[in-house]
Write a protein that holds these residues in place. Structure first.
Motif, PDB file in Angstrom:
ATOM      1  N   PRO A  16      37.405  31.044 102.992  1.00 35.99           N
ATOM      2  CA  PRO A  16      36.411  30.805 102.158  1.00 35.99           C
ATOM      3  C   PRO A  16      35.054  30.182 103.022  1.00 35.99           C
ATOM      4  O   PRO A  16      33.968  30.555 102.924  1.00 35.99           O
ATOM      5  N   ALA A  17      35.501  29.509 104.075  1.00 35.04           N
ATOM      6  CA  ALA A  17      34.289  28.944 104.903  1.00 35.04           C
ATOM      7  C   ALA A  17      33.925  30.089 105.887  1.00 35.04           C
ATOM      8  O   ALA A  17      32.415  30.081 105.880  1.00 35.04           O
ATOM      9  N   ALA A  18      34.619  30.708 106.366  1.00 36.96           N
ATOM     10  CA  ALA A  18      34.037  31.913 107.141  1.00 36.96           C
ATOM     11  C   ALA A  18      33.278  32.915 106.205  1.00 36.96           C
ATOM     12  O   ALA A  18      32.391  33.425 106.729  1.00 36.96           O
ATOM     13  N   LEU A  19      33.812  33.256 105.092  1.00 41.15           N
ATOM     14  CA  LEU A  19      32.955  34.034 104.219  1.00 41.15           C
ATOM     15  C   LEU A  19      31.833  33.404 103.877  1.00 41.15           C
ATOM     16  O   LEU A  19      30.726  34.158 103.838  1.00 41.15           O
ATOM     17  N   ALA A  20      31.623  32.159 103.414  1.00 41.16           N
ATOM     18  CA  ALA A  20      30.221  31.807 103.444  1.00 41.16           C
ATOM     19  C   ALA A  20      29.331  31.563 104.735  1.00 41.16           C
ATOM     20  O   ALA A  20      28.119  31.896 104.476  1.00 41.16           O
ATOM     21  N   TRP A  21      30.084  31.629 105.718  1.00 40.02           N
ATOM     22  CA  TRP A  21      29.118  31.473 107.093  1.00 40.02           C
ATOM     23  C   TRP A  21      28.659  32.726 107.145  1.00 40.02           C
ATOM     24  O   TRP A  21      27.256  33.094 107.706  1.00 40.02           O
ATOM     25  N   PHE A  22      29.455  33.748 106.873  1.00 39.85           N
ATOM     26  CA  PHE A  22      28.805  35.344 107.308  1.00 39.85           C
ATOM     27  C   PHE A  22      27.770  35.540 106.161  1.00 39.85           C
ATOM     28  O   PHE A  22      26.634  36.023 106.406  1.00 39.85           O
ATOM     29  N   ALA A  23      27.964  35.161 104.846  1.00 37.28           N
ATOM     30  CA  ALA A  23      26.736  35.280 103.811  1.00 37.28           C
ATOM     31  C   ALA A  23      25.670  34.662 104.239  1.00 37.28           C
ATOM     32  O   ALA A  23      24.559  35.353 103.841  1.00 37.28           O
ATOM     33  N   GLU A  24      25.813  33.640 104.805  1.00 34.35           N
ATOM     34  CA  GLU A  24      24.401  32.670 105.093  1.00 34.35           C
ATOM     35  C   GLU A  24      23.819  33.407 106.162  1.00 34.35           C
ATOM     36  O   GLU A  24      22.718  33.580 106.269  1.00 34.35           O
ATOM     37  N   CYS A  25      24.440  34.130 107.087  1.00 33.53           N
ATOM     38  CA  CYS A  25      23.732  34.683 108.367  1.00 33.53           C
ATOM     39  C   CYS A  25      23.247  35.872 107.820  1.00 33.53           C
ATOM     40  O   CYS A  25      22.147  36.273 108.059  1.00 33.53           O
ATOM     41  N   VAL A  26      23.930  36.740 106.851  1.00 32.54           N
ATOM     42  CA  VAL A  26      23.192  37.822 106.071  1.00 32.54           C
ATOM     43  C   VAL A  26      21.996  37.369 105.451  1.00 32.54           C
ATOM     44  O   VAL A  26      21.077  37.980 105.439  1.00 32.54           O
ATOM     45  N   ALA A  27      21.926  36.330 104.727  1.00 31.03           N
ATOM     46  CA  ALA A  27      20.940  35.876 104.030  1.00 31.03           C
ATOM     47  C   ALA A  27      19.748  35.468 104.877  1.00 31.03           C
ATOM     48  O   ALA A  27      18.548  35.752 104.418  1.00 31.03           O
ATOM     49  N   ALA A  28      20.237  34.834 105.697  1.00 34.35           N
ATOM     50  CA  ALA A  28      18.924  34.310 106.667  1.00 34.35           C
ATOM     51  C   ALA A  28      18.373  35.456 107.530  1.00 34.35           C
ATOM     52  O   ALA A  28      17.143  35.619 107.893  1.00 34.35           O
ATOM     53  N   GLU A  29      19.134  36.384 108.091  1.00 32.37           N
ATOM     54  CA  GLU A  29      18.607  37.365 108.970  1.00 32.37           C
ATOM     55  C   GLU A  29      18.495  38.720 108.340  1.00 32.37           C
ATOM     56  O   GLU A  29      17.976  39.755 109.185  1.00 32.37           O
ATOM     57  N   ARG A  30      18.898  39.162 107.334  1.00 35.87           N
ATOM     58  CA  ARG A  30      18.907  40.458 106.656  1.00 35.87           C
ATOM     59  C   ARG A  30      19.120  41.650 107.613  1.00 35.87           C
ATOM     60  O   ARG A  30      18.041  42.268 107.803  1.00 35.87           O
ATOM     61  N   PRO A  31      20.338  41.698 107.956  1.00 35.68           N
ATOM     62  CA  PRO A  31      20.520  42.980 108.688  1.00 35.68           C
ATOM     63  C   PRO A  31      20.426  44.309 107.957  1.00 35.68           C
ATOM     64  O   PRO A  31      20.265  44.268 106.746  1.00 35.68           O
TER      65      PRO A  31
END
Length: 239
Positions: A16-31
């Motif tokens: 869950p922590a890794a998934l949350a980290w990835f989701a935060e990266c997507v939200a912040a950086e919008r690939p």
């Protein structure tokens, strides 16, 4: 342009922590897109597909999802594995093997999954001729000048990782993809990232965001595209 290449989320054994980290990266950086190269689930259960599919959709960017060996029923359910392996996908169904066309980049799915093989370890890869033919046709139809990224679950040939794909017909498929003009083949399965040359192509593997770690912490690949060229950056949750 940026693509996030992620693999082996293994809902049912997710981190869950890794998934949350990835989701935060997507939200912040919008690939521009997320390419998920298989093993969304741990045991191909409907609840795992629903949880994984909802999570991918919530990212809010274009997503394509390949099928991994954990995403079809296990050997103790042989009838479902052989005759109805794709009826459990739920919220993930419309993302599966979805070609993506982004200005300057075409992402082409390639199935490396087999329902049954003449070997004991059914988790390993196999490229069937119809799957390869479909991928080659999509490459031929891609806009001229596009970078072509082929996405599948198993590495087509063995790389520098301890995990192994042992993909049958993988070397022949790789040669055909190279001749057709593919620029990179993206994969997962081995849970450790790699980026190695194959002629003018790159073979790029992603790590995992699950608890099933090997040598690398939870990670994904960021693929940066500019001027008809690309580079890969491995991003880890510990960085």
């Amino acid at each position: 342009m940026r693509l996030f290449h992620v693999s082996d989320l293994h809902f049912g054994a997710e981190d869950p922590a890794a998934l949350a980290w990835f989701a935060e990266c997507v939200a912040a950086e919008r690939p521009d897109a997320v390419v998920m190269t298989g093993d969304l689930t741990m045991r191909a259960r409907p609840s795992e597909f629903d949880a994984g599919g909802r999570w991918l959709r919530a990212l809010g960017v274009p997503v394509t999802l390949e099928i991994g060996n954990h995403d079809i029923p296990y050997y103790w359910d042989p009838l479902r594995r052989l005759f109805a392996p794709y009826r459990r996908y739920g919220a993930a169904e419309k993302l599966i093997e979805r070609p993506l066309a982004i200005p300057g980049v075409s992402i082409v799915p390639l199935s490396t999954i087999s329902r049954a093989q003449f070997r004991l370890d059914q988790s390993k890869g196999r490229v069937a001729k119809p799957s390869l033919d479909t991928a080659l046709a999509r490459i031929a139809a891609a806009p001229k000048g596009d970078l072509i990224f082929v996405a599948g679950h198993h590495p087509l040939i063995e790389g520098p990782t301890t995990g192994s794909g042992r993909t049958r017909h993988g070397a022949q498929a790789l040669a055909a993809l190279a001749a057709a003009g593919a620029d990179a083949v993206l994969s997962g399965h081995v849970h450790d990232p790699f980026d190695i040359p194959y002629g003018k192509m790159r073979l790029i593997g992603a790590g995992t965001l699950s608890t099933r770690l090997r040598k690398t912490p939870p990670s994904f690949n960021e693929i940066r595209v500019a001027g008809g060229r690309f580079e890969t950056l491995v991003r880890t949750a510990e960085a």
